[in-house]
Structure formats: C-alpha cells, structure tokens
Design a protein around this motif. Sequence first.
Motif, PDB file in Angstrom:
ATOM      1  N   ASP A   1      35.306  34.527  44.792  1.00  0.00           N
ATOM      2  CA  ASP A   1      34.167  35.272  45.343  1.00  0.00           C
ATOM      3  C   ASP A   1      34.604  36.143  46.515  1.00  0.00           C
ATOM      4  OD1 ASP A   1      32.487  34.049  43.510  1.00  0.00           O
ATOM      5  OD2 ASP A   1      31.876  32.463  44.909  1.00  0.00           O
ATOM      6  N   TYR A   2      35.462  35.609  47.342  1.00  0.00           N
ATOM      7  CA  TYR A   2      35.945  36.342  48.516  1.00  0.00           C
ATOM      8  C   TYR A   2      36.766  37.565  48.093  1.00  0.00           C
ATOM      9  CZ  TYR A   2      37.991  37.176  53.105  1.00  0.00           C
ATOM     10  OH  TYR A   2      38.381  37.758  54.277  1.00  0.00           O
ATOM     11  N   LEU A   3      37.691  37.363  47.138  1.00  0.00           N
ATOM     12  CA  LEU A   3      38.508  38.470  46.653  1.00  0.00           C
ATOM     13  C   LEU A   3      37.645  39.536  45.973  1.00  0.00           C
ATOM     14  CD1 LEU A   3      41.607  36.573  45.222  1.00  0.00           C
ATOM     15  CD2 LEU A   3      41.476  37.896  47.337  1.00  0.00           C
ATOM     16  N   THR A   4      36.663  39.095  45.203  1.00  0.00           N
ATOM     17  CA  THR A   4      35.763  40.030  44.522  1.00  0.00           C
ATOM     18  C   THR A   4      34.966  40.845  45.525  1.00  0.00           C
ATOM     19  OG1 THR A   4      35.598  38.547  42.630  1.00  0.00           O
ATOM     20  CG2 THR A   4      33.890  40.205  42.848  1.00  0.00           C
TER      21      THR A   4
ATOM     22  N   GLY B   1      42.300  42.842  43.832  1.00  0.00           N
ATOM     23  CA  GLY B   1      42.700  42.358  42.521  1.00  0.00           C
ATOM     24  C   GLY B   1      41.891  42.895  41.366  1.00  0.00           C
ATOM     25  N   LEU B   2      41.146  43.993  41.575  1.00  0.00           N
ATOM     26  CA  LEU B   2      40.387  44.588  40.480  1.00  0.00           C
ATOM     27  C   LEU B   2      41.340  45.234  39.469  1.00  0.00           C
ATOM     28  CD1 LEU B   2      37.361  46.368  42.211  1.00  0.00           C
ATOM     29  CD2 LEU B   2      37.339  44.293  40.846  1.00  0.00           C
ATOM     30  N   PRO B   3      40.912  45.339  38.229  1.00  0.00           N
ATOM     31  CA  PRO B   3      41.745  46.020  37.232  1.00  0.00           C
ATOM     32  C   PRO B   3      41.985  47.480  37.606  1.00  0.00           C
ATOM     33  CG  PRO B   3      39.978  44.790  36.192  1.00  0.00           C
ATOM     34  CD  PRO B   3      39.698  44.780  37.659  1.00  0.00           C
TER      35      PRO B   3
ATOM     36  N   LEU C   1      42.332  38.640  38.755  1.00  0.00           N
ATOM     37  CA  LEU C   1      41.329  37.700  38.261  1.00  0.00           C
ATOM     38  C   LEU C   1      40.768  38.167  36.925  1.00  0.00           C
ATOM     39  CD1 LEU C   1      39.381  37.361  41.614  1.00  0.00           C
ATOM     40  CD2 LEU C   1      41.089  35.778  40.733  1.00  0.00           C
ATOM     41  N   LYS C   2      40.236  37.245  36.164  1.00  0.00           N
ATOM     42  CA  LYS C   2      39.596  37.570  34.900  1.00  0.00           C
ATOM     43  C   LYS C   2      38.240  38.232  35.193  1.00  0.00           C
ATOM     44  CE  LYS C   2      38.373  35.431  30.542  1.00  0.00           C
ATOM     45  NZ  LYS C   2      38.370  34.172  29.780  1.00  0.00           N
ATOM     46  N   ASN C   3      37.989  39.344  34.555  1.00  0.00           N
ATOM     47  CA  ASN C   3      36.726  40.064  34.718  1.00  0.00           C
ATOM     48  C   ASN C   3      36.126  40.341  33.356  1.00  0.00           C
ATOM     49  OD1 ASN C   3      36.309  40.912  37.633  1.00  0.00           O
ATOM     50  ND2 ASN C   3      38.433  41.484  37.321  1.00  0.00           N
TER      51      ASN C   3
ATOM     52  N   PRO D   1      43.815  38.932  33.344  1.00  0.00           N
ATOM     53  CA  PRO D   1      44.859  39.319  34.299  1.00  0.00           C
ATOM     54  C   PRO D   1      46.131  39.805  33.603  1.00  0.00           C
ATOM     55  CG  PRO D   1      43.879  37.232  34.931  1.00  0.00           C
ATOM     56  CD  PRO D   1      43.345  37.578  33.567  1.00  0.00           C
ATOM     57  N   ASN D   2      46.651  40.895  34.121  1.00  0.00           N
ATOM     58  CA  ASN D   2      47.932  41.464  33.698  1.00  0.00           C
ATOM     59  C   ASN D   2      48.015  41.786  32.207  1.00  0.00           C
ATOM     60  OD1 ASN D   2      48.927  41.344  36.367  1.00  0.00           O
ATOM     61  ND2 ASN D   2      49.303  39.166  36.070  1.00  0.00           N
TER      62      ASN D   2
END
Length: 131
Positions: free
Chosen positions: A5-8, A13-15, A43-45, A80-81
């Motif tokens: 949640d914090y990173l979002t 780390g967004l695509p 992260l998975k989105n 991710p990746n």
Amino acid sequence: MTLKDYLTKLKIGLPKTNVHLDKQVYEAGSVINGTIEITGGLLKNKIKRYDIDLVGIDSLAFVEETLNSHSVFCSLECSPNQTGKITFLLDVPDEIQHHQNTFQYSLTVNIDFGNANNITQSVPIRISAVS
C-alpha cells in the motif's frame, strides 16, 4: 498500512509502458496501427482500463482538442518483470486536413490500474494532408 500500500501510494514500482506505431507519418483518413508494450514493475497489478486519444493542439490559439478516442475496460494481469502487449487501431479523421498548418498532433495513452494509479504517455505523431 502494508508495504504494498505504501509503495502504491508513492507510485514506486509501477509498470513501464512503451508505445510502438506502424508508421512515422499518417494521412487524414488513415488508420493508426500500434502496440502498447507494458513491462511489469515491482508489484503485481491489474489493468482496469486503457484509453487512447488522438490529440491536436492548435499552436496559434493554444487550444487542445481530442480528435478521436478509444477506451477499453478490461481485467489484464501485469506481473512483475514480465512484458505484455496490447495492440490497437485508431482512425485519423478525414477533416484533419483543414487544420494542417497550425496543429501539432500526439497520441496519448492512459493506463488505469484502478487503485488511484495510472500511467500516461504521450507520443508525438505527424499527420500529412491527403495527397
């Protein structure tokens, strides 16, 4: 608040996106054939929607106008990746030829992840009058 949640919230780390077009110059009345390449972030989105807009900007009057638009509601995983591709077609209106000398054109792609995060990329394109 979890680390995810914090990173979002900080948009870390967004695509990443990259737009590829089939030509460098389009004519009024032609079709833009392109691909949106999406490389997953940390992260998975899940992609909830993507919008593609053909935008014209009148360089004399400083007025922006959406000439054509395409929106797709979807549910695409963005791991991710990993890299995925979305192909699209967008018509260039016939009436573009009337504004040819004063307008600059761009293709704006907006990808909505549904969690208050989105990615917007604008790609300048050239449109010539029909010969």
